[in-house]
Enzyme design. Structure first.
Site, PDB file in Angstrom:
ATOM      1  N   CYS B 183       0.813  -1.216   0.000  1.00  0.00           N
ATOM      2  CA  CYS B 183       0.000   0.000   0.000  1.00  0.00           C
ATOM      3  C   CYS B 183       0.846   1.265   0.000  1.00  0.00           C
ATOM      4  CB  CYS B 183      -0.925   0.024   1.212  1.00  0.00           C
ATOM      5  SG  CYS B 183      -1.558  -1.594   1.631  1.00  0.00           S
ATOM      6  N   HIS B 323      -3.623   7.823   5.892  1.00  0.00           N
ATOM      7  CA  HIS B 323      -3.751   6.487   5.302  1.00  0.00           C
ATOM      8  C   HIS B 323      -5.169   5.994   5.597  1.00  0.00           C
ATOM      9  CE1 HIS B 323      -2.501   2.725   3.650  1.00  0.00           C
ATOM     10  NE2 HIS B 323      -2.612   2.073   4.786  1.00  0.00           N
ATOM     11  N   GLU B 334      -2.453   5.379  13.624  1.00  0.00           N
ATOM     12  CA  GLU B 334      -2.071   6.556  12.839  1.00  0.00           C
ATOM     13  C   GLU B 334      -2.345   7.836  13.634  1.00  0.00           C
ATOM     14  OE1 GLU B 334      -3.853   6.767   8.940  1.00  0.00           O
ATOM     15  OE2 GLU B 334      -2.497   8.372   8.295  1.00  0.00           O
ATOM     16  N   LYS B 355     -10.145   7.243   1.724  1.00  0.00           N
ATOM     17  CA  LYS B 355     -10.609   5.846   1.628  1.00  0.00           C
ATOM     18  C   LYS B 355     -12.037   5.695   2.139  1.00  0.00           C
ATOM     19  CE  LYS B 355      -5.975   3.837   1.866  1.00  0.00           C
ATOM     20  NZ  LYS B 355      -5.151   5.025   2.222  1.00  0.00           N
ATOM     21  N   HIS B 360      -9.944   1.169  -0.370  1.00  0.00           N
ATOM     22  CA  HIS B 360      -8.480   1.097  -0.356  1.00  0.00           C
ATOM     23  C   HIS B 360      -7.989   0.541  -1.696  1.00  0.00           C
ATOM     24  CE1 HIS B 360      -4.439   0.790   0.768  1.00  0.00           C
ATOM     25  NE2 HIS B 360      -4.514   0.120   1.896  1.00  0.00           N
ATOM     26  N   PHE B 419       1.248  -3.149   3.827  1.00  0.00           N
ATOM     27  CA  PHE B 419       1.316  -4.478   4.441  1.00  0.00           C
ATOM     28  C   PHE B 419       2.786  -4.878   4.528  1.00  0.00           C
ATOM     29  CE2 PHE B 419      -2.688  -4.905   1.921  1.00  0.00           C
ATOM     30  CZ  PHE B 419      -3.545  -4.848   3.003  1.00  0.00           C
TER      31      PHE B 419
END
Lengths: 442, 434
Positions: B183, B323, B334, B355, B360, B419
């Protein structure tokens, strides 16, 4: 000119075993590792030769059982060579924090592990064998949950970052030799720009499997039925032998490495893409960075303003030399790509002849001994170049043909070369991206 | 010598919200969701049945017929990327550049996962041996004889094919970089492209990311990881970053492309300047493959790295494009990381997640979100976090809930965490002619 970058740590895993020393000894002895592979999985490709590296125990590499479940041999190789390189670089140096160390990896293709599908195959068996409806009704749940992650190319890189606590600048490039060159270049950038106090660069090959054999046969890298005739550099293009291997090195500013053991210096790099189709724009091409370096190594343009493969080889080499501030006459050793394919070798020969003229530097072709390491090849070859410079010795190139004799001089036994100061390492990816790394004695 | 400035002269997008940058931004500013029940395969037996699909017709209508020969090498993600890249190249008037060797490509993508067809080809060749479960072996001979190895499939699985296809399609002969950091890939590609321009390796770079893993197998992978949302009132309400009832991410597809250019080069040819890449930071969590560091250590390093690279103080940042995946762990971690980097300023800086509307888009996310951030700066609007209805005590910042906020802002961060633990952060700026 490039600020001096010292290689303060190195690690390698190849068919010669774990470490640079066994590899160096094997080359001095003129040993070659390609052998006919009896693996039943490869039966459909027989006769096929491979040069596999020895299997490594993940527990001995410090991986816990949970993490090890997600690892294939490519990860084990990366863990081993990265760990060895970091350990070596740590000797006598100040302790670096994880966030001060960059980590860049060039990973070759990571294949899906068929073993992770066995549960699904079993759970989907009906009266007449495999049943697709059973698979969709729930058989899929027996696929190992980490299967999709395990085949991402960055996961091995992340596993190694976790194992060694490396939190600094990082990126994963893939696949092919160009990814290995890119990893070295980015590691160098990170150190030069001060974003990392040291940076680890690694390149990792594909793992031998039926899927890998099929992939590289389809791409023309392996020739069907070549058996042990394959894997002979500059022997008319018998096709490559699939090799397994990985290598890693630690780069630091040379002034920081003063007084500590080092393998030598990284003095430059370059890459260029061959563009051999029709050009929409009719534009030319040169290696990245050539204009800024002020050097004129622009490749000869093929018809239609495109860049030939030989031109891309020359441009990549020219960029590396320009960055190192040296001319071709100052290169004492070349480790050519020598990929065992007729077309690429012809292009490389043309480029080398154009670059060195009658200079005929010493040369070492490694693919006869180790097979084609793909993403692992440039870093492995760079470490071997540094060893040649440090030992002032060039080993023989086993299983080599005579095809590049007009441009390079391959010793038939280990040859002392007292004046050896710089070595050029060349590579070429499957899609025509050529790379060059310039090594200098420390 | 002063550092070269890197500006953005073209953008292109293809997302579940629209076939181009303008329509995607327009839909996002209205707070619309691009998440629907999946149509590309039957998800009936799966615990998550929604995603952010791009309309296939959008791709077909916009693909350049002259590049049809590239189709056989192109995954769905690469097809979207070709369209987005063409939009970006047209906006930047990239075609007018004569020396194509000074134009490079940096792309985040992951190639094509094996599909159902691949599995159906392989699975019948497992031969049970009789001695109980797990006794048996694969018959690779019969697999090969049945034509199990697909030549073009190998191309499509290669990470660098997207890069090569774009280089051919748009005649970019400069540096070619293929990045596969999950990502974080799209943002890393933009960051690496900016670095190549600063270092004089290229005058212009086509940078971005693409992803289309909304096939049965790609989707199933994330189902097996239990990372996807499984409880939702409606598809449109499923992605709810920073909301207390969030319970997983919504998988989507898309592509984002930016043309980056050295400022002097852009000025000399009077190219449109849409914004600036001020800085880039990247890092690794070095923690666990499937979990973020609990205090967001890697995220903190990436954000600090981007600020340092840009020469910007935390207090100067006026917006953070998070994110914000809508997973319980990401959003709270985050938040912690933002507080660690920004201290008291964290409470004042608006943070939102695209998102919530797009889902995503994995390897494309960093590029898409960078484009939306730049467009927001140009229009003095901050896109919202939709579906924000229930305050989570662990997420206590200003998430720009549900409605676009008019606000002039000049400096923003865009976060992308991958990831495996690779992180990237871009520091973006409204273009100011200093």
């Amino acid at each position: 000119m490039l600020p001096l970058l010292a290689v303060t740590g190195a690690g390698a895993v190849t068919a010669a075993g774990r470490g640079l020393d066994p590899l160096w000894r094997a080359l001095l002895e003129g040993r070659a590792f390609p052998a006919l592979d009896p693996d039943p999985q490869l039966a459909g490709f027989a006769p096929i030769a491979t040069a596999r590296s020895p299997r490594l125990d993940p527990a001995a590499l410090g991986a816990d059982a949970r993490a090890a479940r997600l690892m294939g041999h490519h990860t084990h190789m990366l863990l081993a060579c990265a760990g060895d390189a970091l350990a070596e670089a740590g000797r006598g140096g100040e302790e670096l924090r994880g966030e001060e160390v960059g980590f860049f990896a060039g990973m070759d293709a990571v294949d899906p592990a068929e073993g992770d599908l066995e549960g699904a195959a079993l759970a989907s068996l009906g009266g007449e064998g495999f049943s697709a409806p059973r698979f969709f009704a729930g058989g899929y749940r027996s696929i190992h949950p980490l299967w999709p992650l395990a085949m991402l190319s960055n996961i091995a890189h992340c596993q190694a970052a976790i194992r060694f606590g490396l939190r600094g600048e990082n990126a994963t490039f893939s696949p092919g030799p160009e990814a290995g060159v890119q990893a070295v270049a980015e590691a160098a950038f990170a150190v030069i720009e001060g974003k990392a106090r040291a940076a680890l660069a690694a390149g990792v090959s594909a793992v031998v499997s039926a899927r890998a054999a099929a992939r590289y046969r389809e791409r023309g890298l392996l020739l069907p039925g070549a058996g042990l005739e394959a894997g002979r550099p500059f022997a008319g293009g018998p096709g490559a032998v699939l090799g397994e291997g990985a290598a890693a090195l630690v780069l630091e500013p040379a002034d920081r490495a003063k007084g500590r053991p080092m393998h030598g210096l990284l003095a430059g790099w370059g890459s260029a893409r061959a563009v051999e189709g029709p050009s929409p724009s009719g534009g030319g091409a040169s290696a990245p960075g050539l204009q800024s370096a002020g050097a004129d190594f622009r490749p000869a343009k093929a018809e239609g303003g495109r860049v030939s493969l030989a031109g891309a080889f020359r441009a990549a080499a020219g960029a590396a030399l320009a960055m190192g501030g040296v001319g071709p006459e100052e290169v004492g050793l070349v480790i050519p790509h020598g990929g065992c394919g007729a077309r690429v070798e012809a292009a490389e020969r043309e480029a080398l002849a154009g670059l060195f003229g009658r200079g005929r530097p010493l040369a070492l072709a490694t693919k006869g001994a180790l097979g084609h390491l793909l993403g692992g090849a440039p870093v492995t070859d760079l470490l071997l170049a540094l060893r040649c410079l440090a030992e002032k010795t060039v080993p023989p190139s086993p299983r080599r043909g005579n095809g590049a004799g007009e441009a390079l001089r391959f010793p038939s036994r280990p040859e002392r070369a007292e004046g050896l100061r710089r070595a050029l390492v060349l590579s070429c990816g499957l899609d025509g991206v050529c790379g060059a790394l310039l090594a200098a004695a420390g | 010598m002063p550092r070269k400035r890197v500006v953005v002269t073209g953008c292109g997008l293809m997302s579940p919200l629209g076939p181009d940058a303008a329509s995607t931004f327009a839909a996002a500013r209205e707070g619309r969701s691009g998440v629907r029940r999946l149509r590309s395969f039957d998800p009936a037996r799966l615990p998550c049945q929604i995603g952010g699909e791009v309309e296939t017709a959008w791709i077909e209508e916009r693909e350049n017929p002259a590049h049809r020969r590239l189709g056989k090498f192109s995954t769905r993600g690469v097809r979207m990327m070709r369209v987005a890249a063409a939009e970006a190249a047209a906006a930047a008037r990239l075609g007018e550049l004569g020396d194509r060797s000074r134009i490079g490509v940096a792309l985040g993508s992951h190639g094509e996962h094996p599909g159902v067809g691949d599995l159906m080809q392989l699975l019948p060749h497992w031969r049970p041996a009789g001695g109980g479960a797990w006794q048996g072996s694969w018959d690779f001979g019969s697999f090969a004889r049945a034509g199990g190895y697909d030549f073009l499939g190998f191309y499509r699985r290669k990470v660098d094919v997207a890069t090569s296809v774009l280089a051919v399609a748009l005649d970019c002969q400069g540096p070619a970089v293929s990045i596969c950091s999950a990502c974080a890939a799209g943002a890393q590609a933009v960051g690496e492209a900016a670095r190549l321009i600063r270092d004089g390796k290229a005058d212009a770079m086509l940078a971005g990311g693409c992803e289309s893993a909304l096939s049965y197998v790609g989707f199933m992978g994330f189902v097996l990881l239990t990372a996807l949302v499984e409880k939702y009132e409606s598809p449109e309400k499923a992605s709810r970053p920073f909301d207390r009832k969030r319970n997983g991410f919504v998988m989507s597809e898309g592509a984002g492309a930016l043309v980056l250019e050295e400022l002097g080069h852009a000025r000399a040819r009077r190219a449109p300047i849409l914004g600036e890449v001020l800085g880039y930071g990247d890092s690794a969590d070095a923690f666990r493959i499937t979990d973020m560091h609990p205090r967001g250590a890697g995220a903190v390093l990436a954000m600090r790295g981007a600020l340092r690279d840009a020469g910007v103080e935390p207090a100067q940042v006026e917006y953070i494009n998070a994110h914000g995946t809508s997973t319980p762990k990401n959003d709270s971690t985050e938040t912690l990381a933002i507080k660690e980097v920004f201290g008291d300023h964290a409470k004042r800086v608006p943070v939102s997640s695209n998102k919530s509307m797009l889902g995503h888009t994995i390897g494309a996310a960093g590029a898409i979100e960078a484009i939306l951030t730049l467009e927001g700066m140009r229009r003095s609007e901050i896109l919202p976090t939709i579906n924000y209805e229930n305050r989570d005590p662990k997420c206590d910042l200003d998430y720009v809930p549900n409605e676009t906020r008019p606000a002039a802002h000049r400096i923003a961060l865009s976060n992308s965490f991958g990831f495996g633990g690779q992180n990237a952060c871009l520091c973006l700026g409204r273009f100011e002619d200093a």
